[in-house]
Design a protein around this motif. Structure first.
Motif, short mmCIF file in Angstrom:
data_model
loop_
_atom_site.label_atom_id
_atom_site.label_comp_id
_atom_site.label_asym_id
_atom_site.label_seq_id
_atom_site.Cartn_x
_atom_site.Cartn_y
_atom_site.Cartn_z
N LEU A 10 36.04 15.35 56.86
CA LEU A 10 35.97 15.11 55.42
C LEU A 10 35.19 13.84 55.11
O LEU A 10 34.43 13.78 54.16
CB LEU A 10 37.38 15.02 54.84
CG LEU A 10 38.15 16.35 54.73
CD1 LEU A 10 39.63 16.08 54.49
CD2 LEU A 10 37.58 17.22 53.62
N ALA B 34 31.33 16.19 55.13
CA ALA B 34 31.85 17.01 54.03
C ALA B 34 30.88 18.11 53.62
O ALA B 34 31.28 19.21 53.22
CB ALA B 34 32.18 16.12 52.83
N PHE C 95 38.49 13.72 48.17
CA PHE C 95 37.27 14.50 48.45
C PHE C 95 37.19 15.69 47.48
O PHE C 95 37.31 16.86 47.89
CB PHE C 95 37.28 14.99 49.90
CG PHE C 95 37.55 13.90 50.91
CD1 PHE C 95 36.55 13.01 51.28
CD2 PHE C 95 38.82 13.75 51.47
CE1 PHE C 95 36.80 12.00 52.20
CE2 PHE C 95 39.08 12.74 52.39
CZ PHE C 95 38.07 11.86 52.75
#
Length: 256
Positions: free
Chosen positions: A37, A41, A61
């Motif tokens: 992440l 991402a 996120f």
């Protein structure tokens, strides 16, 4: 919730043919998924996580699709014995077969038919530790996107790029003065290697052989010299990942 469609896909991605067909692979465990992440991402297709993690990650996120799932569902779809927190599906970096025409590093590790995913992942981690951003491997070496390989790399797969290639194809992209060494028990003592001269810019490729059979005859024809780790005890051999770490450490110590 993990839908039946995703459950089927996650099961399929435990097999190489489906990873290749779908262009996807799986990362498991809270720490590894969180690293994805943070640093990859843009490659994430889907994340499944427990309610607590899902809430925290969705805030941190927002650009990533994160689905809440029960620990039992996550475990049922996991290839690991103990993972009830998170798993992620990422897109495979398809550029691994495109060799650069110019290389930025001077020391390379080349794996000749390594078959254990744990060894592969550990060697990726070793390359990451010693600042080697590229790992070269024969075309029949274990799949880098195997879940066990990914887990053993401890996140290093995000920083170390693996190139599958034959030695012939590799050398077409390397300078003509490239030096190739092979790791073998009867080789030259790695402790006696002299420091690299400052004006020596020729790349060095260190070849590590298969766990059971060593370096193949078809690969040996490219080797200029063999090196070994001196043995002081009675052990028959070293694990290939352990040997890679020792050899790379000694080479970095003398300037490679």
């Amino acid at each position: 919730m993990i839908t039946n469609k995703w459950k089927k896909t996650l099961r399929q991605l435990q097999q190489k043919k489906y990873r290749k067909q779908l262009g996807l692979f799986v990362v498991e465990g809270r720490k590894m998924v969180e690293e994805c992440l943070r640093f990859a991402a843009e490659r994430i297709e889907q994340v499944f996580a427990t309610e607590h993690l899902c809430s925290a990650w969705q805030q941190a996120f927002p650009e990533v699709h994160i689905e809440a799932a029960s620990g039992s569902d996550i475990q049922a779809c996991s290839a690991l014995q103990n993972n009830q927190e998170a798993l992620a599906v990422l897109r495979i970096d398809s550029s691994g077969n495109d060799l650069p025409q110019q290389w930025s590093q001077s020391l390379f590790v080349y794996l000749d038919h390594i078959q254990d995913p744990g060894n592969m992942g550990t060697i990726m981690r070793i390359c990451d530790w010693y600042g080697l951003p590229s790992l070269l491997v024969s075309e029949d070496t274990v799949d880098v996107w195997n879940t066990k390989t990914i887990q053993a790399s401890k996140g290093s797969f995000l920083r170390v790029k693996v190139y599958y290639c034959s030695m012939e194809r590799l050398l077409e992209t390397m300078p003509s003065k490239t030096v190739i060494w092979g790791a073998e028990l009867q080789g030259k003592d790695i402790h006696t290697i002299k420091p690299r001269e400052h004006n020596n810019t020729a790349p060095l490729i260190l070849i590590m052989g298969n766990e059971a059979n060593g370096i193949r005859d078809t690969t040996r024809k490219f080797i200029d010299e063999y090196v070994t780790i001196p043995r002081y005890g009675a052990a028959e051999s070293l694990n290939v990942a352990m040997a890679t770490a020792i050899l790379v450490d000694n080479l970095k110590r003398v300037g490679y």
